[in-house]
Scaffold this motif. Structure first.
Motif, PDB file in Angstrom:
ATOM      1  N   UNK A  10       0.809  -0.838   0.038  1.00  0.00           N
ATOM      2  CA  UNK A  10       0.187   0.103   0.000  1.00  0.00           C
ATOM      3  C   UNK A  10       0.928   1.353  -0.129  1.00  0.00           C
ATOM      4  N   UNK A  11       0.089   2.375   0.352  1.00  0.00           N
ATOM      5  CA  UNK A  11       0.942   3.680   0.203  1.00  0.00           C
ATOM      6  C   UNK A  11       0.858   4.263   1.771  1.00  0.00           C
ATOM      7  N   UNK A  12       2.171   4.387   2.066  1.00  0.00           N
ATOM      8  CA  UNK A  12       2.371   4.911   3.549  1.00  0.00           C
ATOM      9  C   UNK A  12       3.356   6.151   3.614  1.00  0.00           C
ATOM     10  N   UNK A  82       7.459  -7.899   8.516  1.00  0.00           N
ATOM     11  CA  UNK A  82       7.017  -6.650   9.050  1.00  0.00           C
ATOM     12  C   UNK A  82       7.937  -5.663   8.921  1.00  0.00           C
ATOM     13  N   UNK A  83       7.430  -4.711   8.298  1.00  0.00           N
ATOM     14  CA  UNK A  83       8.508  -3.409   7.838  1.00  0.00           C
ATOM     15  C   UNK A  83       8.238  -2.185   8.513  1.00  0.00           C
ATOM     16  N   UNK A  84       9.185  -1.808   9.464  1.00  0.00           N
ATOM     17  CA  UNK A  84       9.015  -0.707  10.334  1.00  0.00           C
ATOM     18  C   UNK A  84       9.868   0.401   9.853  1.00  0.00           C
ATOM     19  N   UNK A  91      10.528   2.148  -1.243  1.00  0.00           N
ATOM     20  CA  UNK A  91       9.503   1.987  -2.368  1.00  0.00           C
ATOM     21  C   UNK A  91       9.799   1.122  -3.515  1.00  0.00           C
ATOM     22  N   UNK A  92       8.799   0.025  -3.642  1.00  0.00           N
ATOM     23  CA  UNK A  92       9.182  -0.884  -4.775  1.00  0.00           C
ATOM     24  C   UNK A  92       8.185  -1.969  -4.976  1.00  0.00           C
ATOM     25  N   UNK A 117       4.608   1.902  -1.670  1.00  0.00           N
ATOM     26  CA  UNK A 117       5.139   3.103  -1.849  1.00  0.00           C
ATOM     27  C   UNK A 117       5.191   3.950  -0.509  1.00  0.00           C
ATOM     28  N   UNK A 118       6.353   4.305  -0.427  1.00  0.00           N
ATOM     29  CA  UNK A 118       6.520   5.271   0.752  1.00  0.00           C
ATOM     30  C   UNK A 118       6.871   6.603   0.472  1.00  0.00           C
TER      31      UNK A 118
END
Length: 120
Positions: A10-12, A82-84, A91-92, A117-118
């Motif tokens: 997602x987009x964060x 888990x991505x913190x 972004x990829x 997407x960051x």
């Protein structure tokens, strides 16, 4: 044949967290080590992390070490990333893979990918 389906992208915003999931099905998916790769626009696909069969050992790329955690639930044939503390450079499109080894990890089967997407 092992089928892999990723979800959770997602987009964060920078600094946020996301958890990616990868559900495996087909021929004995619990007999494979699992890995995550990512591919940013205009760049080659790169290794992110791998985890062994028993989830007792994981290997991470230096760029994500300390921020990402790889886990697996063999009863559910599902792995999680888990991505913190996400950064714009994370972004990829993230791909799940089933294969052998952890360092190095040799992928044999691939999922279709999920976009992360960051924004800064």
């Amino acid at each position: 044949q092992v089928r892999l389906v990723e979800s959770g992208g997602g987009l964060v915003q920078a600094g946020d967290s996301l958890r990616l999931s990868c559900a495996a099905s087909g021929r004995t998916p619990d007999r494979y080590a699992m890995g995550w790769f990512r591919q940013a626009p205009g760049k080659e696909r790169e290794f992110v992390a791998a985890i062994n069969l028993g989830a007792s050992s994981a290997n991470y790329a230096d760029s994500v070490k300390g921020r990402f955690t790889f886990s697996r639930d063999n009863a559910k044939n599902t792995v999680y990333l888990q991505m913190n503390s996400l950064k714009p450079e994370d972004t990829a499109v993230y791909y799940c893979a089933a294969g052998f080894g952890t360092a190095p990890f040799s992928p044999q089967y691939w999922g279709q990918g999920t976009q992360v997407t960051v924004s800064s």
